[in-house]
Design a protein around this motif. Structure first.
Motif, PDB file in Angstrom:
ATOM      1  N   TYR A 133     -28.374 -12.035  45.780  1.00 47.83           N
ATOM      2  CA  TYR A 133     -28.047 -11.327  47.017  1.00 47.83           C
ATOM      3  C   TYR A 133     -29.268 -11.165  47.920  1.00 47.83           C
ATOM      4  CZ  TYR A 133     -29.992  -7.124  44.785  1.00 47.83           C
ATOM      5  OH  TYR A 133     -30.821  -6.236  44.171  1.00 47.83           O
ATOM      6  N   GLU A 134     -30.487 -11.239  47.357  1.00 44.99           N
ATOM      7  CA  GLU A 134     -31.691 -11.143  48.183  1.00 44.99           C
ATOM      8  C   GLU A 134     -31.784 -12.308  49.170  1.00 44.99           C
ATOM      9  OE1 GLU A 134     -32.867  -9.246  44.191  1.00 44.99           O
ATOM     10  OE2 GLU A 134     -31.757 -11.012  44.851  1.00 44.99           O
ATOM     11  N   GLN A 135     -31.149 -13.455  48.824  1.00 42.19           N
ATOM     12  CA  GLN A 135     -31.174 -14.593  49.728  1.00 42.19           C
ATOM     13  C   GLN A 135     -30.491 -14.254  51.054  1.00 42.19           C
ATOM     14  OE1 GLN A 135     -33.550 -16.333  47.887  1.00 42.19           O
ATOM     15  NE2 GLN A 135     -32.540 -18.049  48.901  1.00 42.19           N
ATOM     16  N   VAL A 136     -29.473 -13.424  50.993  1.00 42.18           N
ATOM     17  CA  VAL A 136     -28.795 -12.992  52.213  1.00 42.18           C
ATOM     18  C   VAL A 136     -29.736 -12.129  53.052  1.00 42.18           C
ATOM     19  CG1 VAL A 136     -26.804 -11.749  53.149  1.00 42.18           C
ATOM     20  CG2 VAL A 136     -26.589 -13.095  51.032  1.00 42.18           C
ATOM     21  N   LEU A 137     -30.467 -11.238  52.394  1.00 39.54           N
ATOM     22  CA  LEU A 137     -31.432 -10.406  53.112  1.00 39.54           C
ATOM     23  C   LEU A 137     -32.515 -11.263  53.749  1.00 39.54           C
ATOM     24  CD1 LEU A 137     -31.824  -7.474  50.558  1.00 39.54           C
ATOM     25  CD2 LEU A 137     -30.620  -7.426  52.759  1.00 39.54           C
ATOM     26  N   LYS A 138     -32.902 -12.320  53.070  1.00 35.26           N
ATOM     27  CA  LYS A 138     -33.904 -13.227  53.624  1.00 35.26           C
ATOM     28  C   LYS A 138     -33.410 -13.835  54.935  1.00 35.26           C
ATOM     29  CE  LYS A 138     -36.393 -17.502  52.660  1.00 35.26           C
ATOM     30  NZ  LYS A 138     -36.591 -18.628  51.718  1.00 35.26           N
ATOM     31  N   VAL A 139     -32.155 -14.256  54.956  1.00 36.77           N
ATOM     32  CA  VAL A 139     -31.590 -14.833  56.183  1.00 36.77           C
ATOM     33  C   VAL A 139     -31.532 -13.774  57.284  1.00 36.77           C
ATOM     34  CG1 VAL A 139     -29.541 -15.882  57.207  1.00 36.77           C
ATOM     35  CG2 VAL A 139     -30.287 -16.576  54.914  1.00 36.77           C
ATOM     36  N   ILE A 140     -31.086 -12.573  56.922  1.00 34.83           N
ATOM     37  CA  ILE A 140     -30.980 -11.491  57.918  1.00 34.83           C
ATOM     38  C   ILE A 140     -32.348 -11.148  58.495  1.00 34.83           C
ATOM     39  CG2 ILE A 140     -30.409  -9.040  58.206  1.00 34.83           C
ATOM     40  CD1 ILE A 140     -28.154  -9.459  56.161  1.00 34.83           C
ATOM     41  N   SER A 141     -33.396 -11.215  57.659  1.00 32.40           N
ATOM     42  CA  SER A 141     -34.739 -10.857  58.118  1.00 32.40           C
ATOM     43  C   SER A 141     -35.260 -11.791  59.206  1.00 32.40           C
ATOM     44  CB  SER A 141     -35.717 -10.842  56.933  1.00 32.40           C
ATOM     45  OG  SER A 141     -35.976 -12.160  56.474  1.00 32.40           O
ATOM     46  N   LEU A 142     -34.618 -12.951  59.371  1.00 33.31           N
ATOM     47  CA  LEU A 142     -35.032 -13.900  60.410  1.00 33.31           C
ATOM     48  C   LEU A 142     -34.492 -13.511  61.784  1.00 33.31           C
ATOM     49  CD1 LEU A 142     -34.433 -17.234  58.441  1.00 33.31           C
ATOM     50  CD2 LEU A 142     -36.602 -16.031  58.786  1.00 33.31           C
ATOM     51  N   LEU A 143     -33.534 -12.586  61.818  1.00 33.70           N
ATOM     52  CA  LEU A 143     -32.986 -12.131  63.087  1.00 33.70           C
ATOM     53  C   LEU A 143     -33.981 -11.237  63.810  1.00 33.70           C
ATOM     54  CD1 LEU A 143     -29.394 -11.124  61.881  1.00 33.70           C
ATOM     55  CD2 LEU A 143     -30.087 -13.288  62.956  1.00 33.70           C
ATOM     56  N   ASP A 144     -33.930 -11.223  65.117  1.00 30.28           N
ATOM     57  CA  ASP A 144     -34.856 -10.389  65.889  1.00 30.28           C
ATOM     58  C   ASP A 144     -34.580  -8.905  65.720  1.00 30.28           C
ATOM     59  OD1 ASP A 144     -36.197 -12.574  66.879  1.00 30.28           O
ATOM     60  OD2 ASP A 144     -34.929 -12.741  68.684  1.00 30.28           O
ATOM     61  N   ASP A 145     -33.298  -8.550  65.512  1.00 27.88           N
ATOM     62  CA  ASP A 145     -32.926  -7.129  65.408  1.00 27.88           C
ATOM     63  C   ASP A 145     -32.278  -6.839  64.055  1.00 27.88           C
ATOM     64  OD1 ASP A 145     -30.716  -8.667  65.843  1.00 27.88           O
ATOM     65  OD2 ASP A 145     -29.683  -7.186  67.100  1.00 27.88           O
ATOM     66  N   HIS A 146     -32.944  -7.227  62.973  1.00 31.32           N
ATOM     67  CA  HIS A 146     -32.281  -7.135  61.666  1.00 31.32           C
ATOM     68  C   HIS A 146     -32.187  -5.706  61.126  1.00 31.32           C
ATOM     69  CE1 HIS A 146     -36.206  -6.658  59.722  1.00 31.32           C
ATOM     70  NE2 HIS A 146     -36.635  -7.771  60.297  1.00 31.32           N
ATOM     71  N   ASP A 147     -32.977  -4.775  61.640  1.00 29.66           N
ATOM     72  CA  ASP A 147     -32.866  -3.343  61.287  1.00 29.66           C
ATOM     73  C   ASP A 147     -33.234  -3.021  59.839  1.00 29.66           C
ATOM     74  OD1 ASP A 147     -32.008  -2.710  63.815  1.00 29.66           O
ATOM     75  OD2 ASP A 147     -29.880  -2.931  63.301  1.00 29.66           O
ATOM     76  N   LEU A 148     -33.822  -3.948  59.119  1.00 29.02           N
ATOM     77  CA  LEU A 148     -34.165  -3.689  57.717  1.00 29.02           C
ATOM     78  C   LEU A 148     -35.656  -3.420  57.608  1.00 29.02           C
ATOM     79  CD1 LEU A 148     -33.189  -3.625  54.756  1.00 29.02           C
ATOM     80  CD2 LEU A 148     -33.785  -6.054  54.620  1.00 29.02           C
ATOM     81  N   LYS A 149     -35.993  -2.263  57.073  1.00 26.21           N
ATOM     82  CA  LYS A 149     -37.387  -1.901  56.844  1.00 26.21           C
ATOM     83  C   LYS A 149     -37.644  -1.731  55.349  1.00 26.21           C
ATOM     84  CE  LYS A 149     -38.636   0.550  61.123  1.00 26.21           C
ATOM     85  NZ  LYS A 149     -39.954  -0.087  61.363  1.00 26.21           N
ATOM     86  N   ALA A 150     -38.905  -1.535  55.026  1.00 22.21           N
ATOM     87  CA  ALA A 150     -39.291  -1.226  53.648  1.00 22.21           C
ATOM     88  C   ALA A 150     -39.823   0.196  53.581  1.00 22.21           C
ATOM     89  CB  ALA A 150     -40.359  -2.202  53.161  1.00 22.21           C
ATOM     90  N   THR A 151     -39.690   0.795  52.437  1.00 21.35           N
ATOM     91  CA  THR A 151     -40.393   2.039  52.163  1.00 21.35           C
ATOM     92  C   THR A 151     -41.253   1.810  50.931  1.00 21.35           C
ATOM     93  OG1 THR A 151     -40.179   4.412  51.658  1.00 21.35           O
ATOM     94  CG2 THR A 151     -38.418   2.980  50.847  1.00 21.35           C
ATOM     95  N   ARG A 152     -42.535   2.040  51.087  1.00 16.53           N
ATOM     96  CA  ARG A 152     -43.496   1.749  50.020  1.00 16.53           C
ATOM     97  C   ARG A 152     -43.469   2.876  48.995  1.00 16.53           C
ATOM     98  NH1 ARG A 152     -48.197  -1.375  53.413  1.00 16.53           N
ATOM     99  NH2 ARG A 152     -47.063  -1.452  55.386  1.00 16.53           N
ATOM    100  N   LEU A 153     -43.307   2.505  47.748  1.00 14.80           N
ATOM    101  CA  LEU A 153     -43.189   3.511  46.687  1.00 14.80           C
ATOM    102  C   LEU A 153     -44.465   4.328  46.601  1.00 14.80           C
ATOM    103  CD1 LEU A 153     -41.387   4.588  44.441  1.00 14.80           C
ATOM    104  CD2 LEU A 153     -42.434   2.933  42.892  1.00 14.80           C
ATOM    105  N   GLU A 154     -44.321   5.635  46.702  1.00 20.81           N
ATOM    106  CA  GLU A 154     -45.484   6.517  46.734  1.00 20.81           C
ATOM    107  C   GLU A 154     -45.689   7.254  45.415  1.00 20.81           C
ATOM    108  OE1 GLU A 154     -44.639   9.018  50.014  1.00 20.81           O
ATOM    109  OE2 GLU A 154     -45.108   7.503  51.541  1.00 20.81           O
ATOM    110  N   ASN A 155     -44.603   7.697  44.815  1.00 22.87           N
ATOM    111  CA  ASN A 155     -44.709   8.486  43.583  1.00 22.87           C
ATOM    112  C   ASN A 155     -43.647   8.025  42.599  1.00 22.87           C
ATOM    113  OD1 ASN A 155     -46.758  10.504  44.417  1.00 22.87           O
ATOM    114  ND2 ASN A 155     -45.201  11.041  45.926  1.00 22.87           N
ATOM    115  N   GLY A 156     -43.968   8.202  41.326  1.00 27.05           N
ATOM    116  CA  GLY A 156     -42.990   7.913  40.291  1.00 27.05           C
ATOM    117  C   GLY A 156     -43.145   6.533  39.695  1.00 27.05           C
ATOM    118  N   PHE A 157     -42.855   6.455  38.401  1.00 20.11           N
ATOM    119  CA  PHE A 157     -42.925   5.189  37.676  1.00 20.11           C
ATOM    120  C   PHE A 157     -41.578   4.470  37.740  1.00 20.11           C
ATOM    121  CE2 PHE A 157     -46.038   7.830  35.230  1.00 20.11           C
ATOM    122  CZ  PHE A 157     -47.166   7.108  35.595  1.00 20.11           C
ATOM    123  N   TRP A 158     -41.647   3.145  37.696  1.00 20.40           N
ATOM    124  CA  TRP A 158     -40.440   2.328  37.588  1.00 20.40           C
ATOM    125  C   TRP A 158     -40.790   1.096  36.773  1.00 20.40           C
ATOM    126  CZ3 TRP A 158     -39.637  -2.718  39.484  1.00 20.40           C
ATOM    127  CH2 TRP A 158     -40.720  -3.247  40.198  1.00 20.40           C
TER     128      TRP A 158
END
Length: 602
Positions: free
Chosen positions: A202-227
């Motif tokens: 499903y990340e492949q779909v996000l990759k395609v969307i990220s090529l759009l000028d107005d894709h509206d997808l941001k990241a939030t950088r993990l600040e606290n907590g283990f994963w």
């Protein structure tokens, strides 16, 4: 808001653990992954949780239905999980994406509660949770700009290991608004699946969307907590050492004896190295030859002995290289039939290897002792060898060169070997030339056996390099007999080949280190609950004098600040008092540790 959990996969890399159960039912410290995740999600008062099942789906549905949750679970079955990837599992749940804001998760994740809280409480509607890329990670990697916009989903073709400092790994937790799903994600998901099939991600779909000028997808950088993402048995083993109670976490991580690059952000003040060497130029030379070094056999033992002897200015017949000093210590100490004199407290490998250890226990409050104390104690003891670690570990006690020579002569008069471990001696500021590792001394004293850990002094513990030097052929012959032909790898051999060129850089690194140690003493000295002991090594012994235990301090440092120190609660010769040993690292790292200790002991 709702959550969608993708749990159809077979988890083949976990082998027998997933033969007869879903991957997400693998237990981490007796708790199934899916149980932990569902109970964490249940705290956010979601409208529903959609669980997409596949492998052993009936078992998963039965188990999750038995849990006491306030959030209803809706099940969707992926009947072709064996021949599809997670894009099809999400495709099956696409109608739910259109009905509500969604948290999307993969079921092989384990994380602390604050990880979920960060993405759920972030006001931006469409987010990918990301963490700084580490060399052990695998999966989707992205680039971000200064505003946390995802500028690129990297392909294998794009990936360059020399640029990993700028990469972020997706944690595989996403937040999509209903509007984003309606106008972008679901239409692209449908089109992508129709065009390229269902054996994708499903990340492949996000990759395609990220090529759009107005894709509206941001990241939030993990600040606290283990994963952690659990794909194989090693991942599971590491996850069990992270996601446990605070006391067990310290003991489990400490008992690994290294490999801490697999622990995101862990700051290691336990194991002892040189923080300023090797420099980037030396590392660059090794990197330039890395391919050749990895694809060729190293030279045999005798050639590597020659390399070490040449660099140290010693006779090649008097030198042995080891896969770390530990490889040399065991056959050496086992050689002695009668007693072996050891100091307590000290580096315990010598005592552990001795057939008959004869311990001298330091009785002074500050753990200081002299060669005359040793002579007085051992003058009527039957020992074949006496071990002196100088500077001492973990106390930092230092004995001057002339006094060490007096002890060497004392041992010679009694036909006793002096095993002198100089692993920390280069860090000493007490004398200009404190070492006995020179050919003149070895020739004059055949009873002298010198041990040096290159790992500690030269800052390359991963290369596992140690040196033994002795002019008595019976000693070197016996130890040599226990060593394999190829006992060090090509990287370690290459380091022996080139490090002599960098001697001036090494001298400068030691100068910087000694300045840093003084600064660290000053910083830690402001903490009234700590009593610091003088040290000529690359660590500082700290006694805790306010009633807290060393284990409490070590646990708090690890669990609150992701800092590992050496807890000496069970150290022989230090019973009844509370000590931690702290490595000296860079000034920035040292300040971070000092601040953490100030908060804990405030």
């Amino acid at each position: 808001m709702q959550a969608i959990i993708l749990a159809a996969g077979m988890g083949r890399r976990l082998k027998k653990l997933t033969e007869n159960q879903p991957k997400c039912m693998v237990q981490v410290n007796q708790v199934p992954l899916i149980e932990r995740m569902l109970k964490q999600l249940d705290q956010y008062h979601l409208n529903r949780i959609i669980l997409v099942t596949g492998h052993e789906g009936e078992q998963l549905r039965t188990f999750t239905a038995s849990l006491t949750l306030s959030t209803p679970i809706i099940y969707i079955d992926n009947p072709v999980y064996q021949t599809t990837n997670n894009i099809y599992s999400l495709y099956l749940a696409k109608e739910h994406l259109l009905h509500d804001d969604t948290i999307l998760l993969e079921s092989d994740l384990i994380f602390e509660q604050e990880v979920l809280t960060q993405i759920i409480q972030n006001p931006y509607p469409n987010l990918a949770l990301v963490a700084h890329f580490e060399s052990w990670m695998d999966g989707t990697v992205v680039l971000l700009d200064e505003q946390d916009n995802i500028t690129k989903f990297l392909t294998r073709k794009d990936f360059r290991f020399e640029d990993i400092h700028s990469y972020y790994k997706t944690v595989n937790i996403y937040k999509f608004s209903k509007g984003f799903s309606e106008t972008k994600y679901v239409p692209f998901l449908e089109a992508y699946s129709k065009a390229l099939g269902n054996n994708e991600y499903y990340e492949q779909v996000l990759k395609v969307i990220s090529l759009l000028d107005d894709h509206d997808l941001k990241a939030t950088r993990l600040e606290n907590g283990f994963w952690y993402e659990i794909d194989d048995e090693q991942d599971l083993d590491i996850a069990e050492s992270i996601f446990t109670d605070s006391q067990s976490r310290l003991s489990r991580i400490s008992s690994r004896y290294g490999g801490f690059w697999r622990y995101p952000g862990l700051l290691d003040f336990c194991y002892l190295v040189n923080p300023y060497f090797p420099n980037s130029r030396l590392m660059g030379e090794i990197k330039a030859s890395f391919e050749a070094l990895c694809t060729n056999y190293p030279s045999g033992l005798e050639i590597n002995n020659l390399l070490a002897a040449k660099s140290l200015g010693l006779n090649r017949d008097h030198v042995l290289t080891g896969n770390g000093a530990a490889e040399l210590i065991k056959p050496l100490i086992r050689f002695f039939e009668r007693g072996v004199g050891i100091v307590r407290p000290s580096f315990e490998e010598y005592g552990n290897c001795a057939r008959q250890p004869v311990p001298f226990t330091v009785s002074t409050p500050d753990f200081s002792y002299t060669v005359y104390d040793l002579m007085e104690f051992y003058k009527d003891k039957e020992i074949d060898a006496l071990v002196l670690v100088n500077p001492e570990n973990p106390t930092g006690n230092y004995i001057k060169k002339n006094d060490v020579v007096s002890l060497l002569e004392f041992c010679a008069e009694r036909n006793t070997y002096l095993i002198l471990d100089e692993s920390f001696l280069d860090f000493s500021a007490a004398e200009e030339e404190p070492s006995l590792m020179n050919q003149e001394t070895l020739d004059a004293y055949p009873n002298l056996v010198l041990i040096k850990s290159i790992s500690k002094s030269y800052g390359v513990p991963g290369l596992r390099l140690g040196i033994l030097a002795c002019s008595d052929p019976s000693v070197t012959a016996l130890v040599r007999k226990e060593l394999p032909v190829w006992n060090i790898n090509s990287l370690a051999e290459y380091f022996l080949q080139i490090f002599e060129k960098y001697q001036s850089d090494y001298t400068e690194a030691l100068r910087r280190f000694k300045e840093t140690r003084i600064h660290m003493y000053e910083e830690l000295g402001t903490i009234r609950q700590l009593k610091l002991y003088p040290s000529e090594a690359n660590f500082i012994l700290c006694e805790i004098i306010d009633g807290c235990s060393a284990s409490q301090i070590a646990e708090l440092l690890l669990n609150r600040y992701n800092i590992l120190v050496k807890d000496l609660s069970n150290k022989s010769g230090m019973e009844g008092r509370e000590f931690i040993r702290i490595a000296v690292r860079t000034k920035e790292d040292n300040n971070r540790l000092a601040d953490a200790l100030k908060h804990i002991l405030r």
